[in-house]
Design a protein around this motif. Structure first.
Motif, short mmCIF file in Angstrom:
data_model
loop_
_atom_site.label_atom_id
_atom_site.label_comp_id
_atom_site.label_asym_id
_atom_site.label_seq_id
_atom_site.Cartn_x
_atom_site.Cartn_y
_atom_site.Cartn_z
N ILE A 6 -23.97 -21.86 22.99
CA ILE A 6 -22.91 -22.62 22.34
C ILE A 6 -23.34 -23.12 20.96
CG2 ILE A 6 -23.56 -24.84 23.36
CD1 ILE A 6 -19.96 -23.61 23.03
N ASP A 7 -24.64 -23.44 20.80
CA ASP A 7 -25.09 -23.99 19.52
C ASP A 7 -25.22 -22.92 18.43
OD1 ASP A 7 -27.35 -22.71 20.42
OD2 ASP A 7 -28.56 -24.51 20.62
N ALA A 8 -25.00 -21.64 18.80
CA ALA A 8 -25.04 -20.56 17.81
C ALA A 8 -23.64 -20.17 17.33
CB ALA A 8 -25.73 -19.34 18.40
N LEU A 9 -22.61 -20.81 17.86
CA LEU A 9 -21.24 -20.49 17.45
C LEU A 9 -20.98 -20.93 16.01
CD1 LEU A 9 -19.16 -21.50 20.61
CD2 LEU A 9 -19.78 -19.19 19.87
N LYS A 10 -20.18 -20.11 15.31
CA LYS A 10 -19.81 -20.42 13.94
C LYS A 10 -18.31 -20.18 13.76
CE LYS A 10 -24.29 -18.78 12.19
NZ LYS A 10 -24.95 -17.76 11.32
N PRO A 11 -17.68 -20.94 12.86
CA PRO A 11 -16.26 -20.71 12.58
C PRO A 11 -16.05 -19.26 12.15
CG PRO A 11 -16.98 -22.77 11.60
CD PRO A 11 -18.22 -22.09 12.08
N GLY A 12 -14.96 -18.67 12.61
CA GLY A 12 -14.67 -17.28 12.28
C GLY A 12 -15.05 -16.32 13.37
N MET A 13 -15.96 -16.72 14.29
CA MET A 13 -16.29 -15.87 15.42
C MET A 13 -15.07 -15.77 16.34
SD MET A 13 -20.19 -16.93 16.49
CE MET A 13 -21.58 -16.47 15.45
N VAL A 26 -6.96 -20.63 32.20
CA VAL A 26 -7.55 -20.20 30.93
C VAL A 26 -7.50 -21.32 29.89
CG1 VAL A 26 -7.39 -18.56 29.03
CG2 VAL A 26 -6.96 -17.79 31.37
N LEU A 27 -8.66 -21.65 29.33
CA LEU A 27 -8.73 -22.61 28.23
C LEU A 27 -8.56 -21.90 26.90
CD1 LEU A 27 -11.71 -24.96 29.20
CD2 LEU A 27 -9.29 -25.57 29.07
N LEU A 28 -9.31 -20.81 26.73
CA LEU A 28 -9.22 -19.99 25.52
C LEU A 28 -9.21 -18.52 25.93
CD1 LEU A 28 -11.72 -21.70 23.02
CD2 LEU A 28 -9.23 -21.72 22.90
N GLU A 33 -9.79 -16.85 17.39
CA GLU A 33 -10.80 -17.09 16.35
C GLU A 33 -11.23 -18.55 16.39
OE1 GLU A 33 -11.10 -17.01 11.48
OE2 GLU A 33 -9.97 -15.42 12.50
N LEU A 34 -12.52 -18.76 16.40
CA LEU A 34 -13.06 -20.11 16.51
C LEU A 34 -12.98 -20.86 15.19
CD1 LEU A 34 -16.21 -19.47 18.73
CD2 LEU A 34 -14.09 -20.60 19.41
N VAL A 50 -21.12 -18.49 25.49
CA VAL A 50 -19.80 -17.95 25.24
C VAL A 50 -19.93 -16.47 24.85
CG1 VAL A 50 -17.78 -18.03 23.71
CG2 VAL A 50 -18.83 -20.16 24.49
N TYR A 51 -19.03 -15.65 25.37
CA TYR A 51 -18.97 -14.25 24.95
C TYR A 51 -18.12 -14.17 23.69
CZ TYR A 51 -21.01 -12.42 29.26
OH TYR A 51 -21.87 -12.12 30.28
N ILE A 52 -18.64 -13.48 22.67
CA ILE A 52 -17.89 -13.30 21.44
C ILE A 52 -17.80 -11.81 21.11
CG2 ILE A 52 -18.59 -15.55 20.52
CD1 ILE A 52 -20.38 -13.82 18.54
N GLN A 53 -16.78 -11.48 20.30
CA GLN A 53 -16.65 -10.12 19.82
C GLN A 53 -17.60 -9.90 18.65
OE1 GLN A 53 -12.53 -9.29 18.95
NE2 GLN A 53 -11.84 -9.96 20.98
#
Length: 363
Positions: A6-13, A26-28, A33-34, A50-53
């Motif tokens: 979670i601490d590696a998440l950035k806006p736009g992911m 479902v929450l999200l 897009e974060l 979190v799984y991200i694309q």
């Protein structure tokens, strides 16, 4: 997709896999897009990963143990029935609704898992918020059913084992939820109160005509340990029924790999290592070996570091050698991104070892 802390998440992911709340809703959704606000919201929910694309891993698919429809129905059934018990001031009377309510859910779960001959114990809650009794009950049921299928139990044996796993913690409906969720160390008196959930669960289930007695014994004995250090009766080795031994393994694993208010979640490989320290003393060794061979200790999408210094993302898990996955190598030994990432099958390249979990650097 890839799995990142979670601490590696950035806006736009972009979210790669749905994130659920404690009720299975479902929450999200994937594709969201974060933003800074959403990242702060996820942090407040105490989600670990979190799984991200990601363009380099867009073809990596994370298998689900259950369809979304069956999972939601199961969570709702567990929640509804457990809530009824929580509202009962005493244990008098009958609970005939339990067996009938869960029969359809159990059939659906067994049917879906039985369709996949190479079904594995895949982590279900890396992208779900904090521990929840209903979700934990379903997870333990899923893991135990996978193990029972692998062990070769008959359909009827599997039905009893799976139901026992689903209801193993039903006694916690009679324990104060504030006590169960309290952060920090419990007093001896408080811990003994929590331990009562095994006997309370047995009392709820033992006389129900639609609940097999052995399922009630799973509730009673899933905290017993081979060396006699467990509770409530301090049983040893052969005194503990095999079904309770299976549930003990699944229960411990899910507890270790789920975020709690008083401790962070362990990654699968770490949880398996911890459990193996109890092989032959806490857990049945032959059952633990089945578990080891069916659990994806390096789940698809997780970043790993190889002993060569290279790092990459797990792209595929082999059902029969889950500790030797296929790794998509993305950086060289100096950490420089490769212009042409490649797949390395560790089940065939035996000289290369996974040294640990790497940093998921996503640009």
């Amino acid at each position: 997709m890839r799995l990142i802390p979670i601490d590696a998440l950035k806006p736009g992911m972009v979210i790669g896999k749905k994130i659920y709340n404690s009720d299975g809703l479902v929450l999200l959704s994937e594709g969201v897009e974060l933003t800074d606000r959403l990242i702060r919201r996820l942090g407040g929910l105490e989600i670990s990963y979190v799984y991200i694309q990601d363009a380099l891993t867009e073809d990596i698919v994370v298998q689900e143990l259950l369809s979304e429809e069956t999972r939601l129905k199961a969570i709702q059934s567990i929640r509804s029935n457990f809530k009824k018990l929580e509202s009962r001031p005493d244990l008098g009377g009958s609970f005939l609704h339990l067996g009938k309510s869960f029969s359809g859910v159990m059939e659906a779960i067994m049917d879906e898992l039985s369709e996949h001959e190479e079904c594995m114990v895949l982590l279900t809650d890396m992208n779900t918020n904090d521990y929840n009794l209903y979700r934990h009950s379903l997870n333990v049921c899923l893991y135990t059913t996978v193990l029972g299928l692998s062990f070769g139990y008959s359909r009827e044996e599997l039905r009893v084992l799976s139901l026992g796993a689903l209801l193993h913690d039903i006694g916690k409906t009679r324990i104060s939820q504030s006590l169960l969720q309290r952060p920090g160390r419990l007093s001896l008196e408080e811990f003994r109160e929590v331990q009562r959930h095994t006997e309370l669960g047995y009392q709820i289930l033992k006389n129900e005509p639609n609940i097999p007695l052995m399922a009630a014994h799973c509730a009673l004995s899933h905290h017993e340990r081979l060396d006699g250090s467990g509770y409530p009766r301090g049983l040893k080795g052969p005194e503990i029924h095999d079904f309770a031994k299976w549930v003990a393994i699944a229960d411990s694993y899910d507890a270790m790999t789920t975020q709690r208010v008083y401790k962070p979640a362990l990654l699968p490989h770490h949880a398996v290592e911890v459990m193996y320290t109890g092989s032959g003393t806490l857990y049945e060794q032959r059952f633990l070996e089945v578990f080891r061979d069916r659990v994806a200790i390096y789940p698809p999408g997780i970043t790993v570091k190889l002993h060569t210094g290279e790092s990459g993302v797990v792209s595929k898990v082999h059902p029969h050698v889950p500790h030797r996955p296929v790794v998509r190598v993305l950086t060289d030994a100096e950490g420089v991104p490769l212009t042409a990432p490649y797949e390395l099958d560790l089940s065939k390249t035996l000289a290369v070892m996974i040294a640990g979990i790497g940093q998921a650097n996503v640009d």
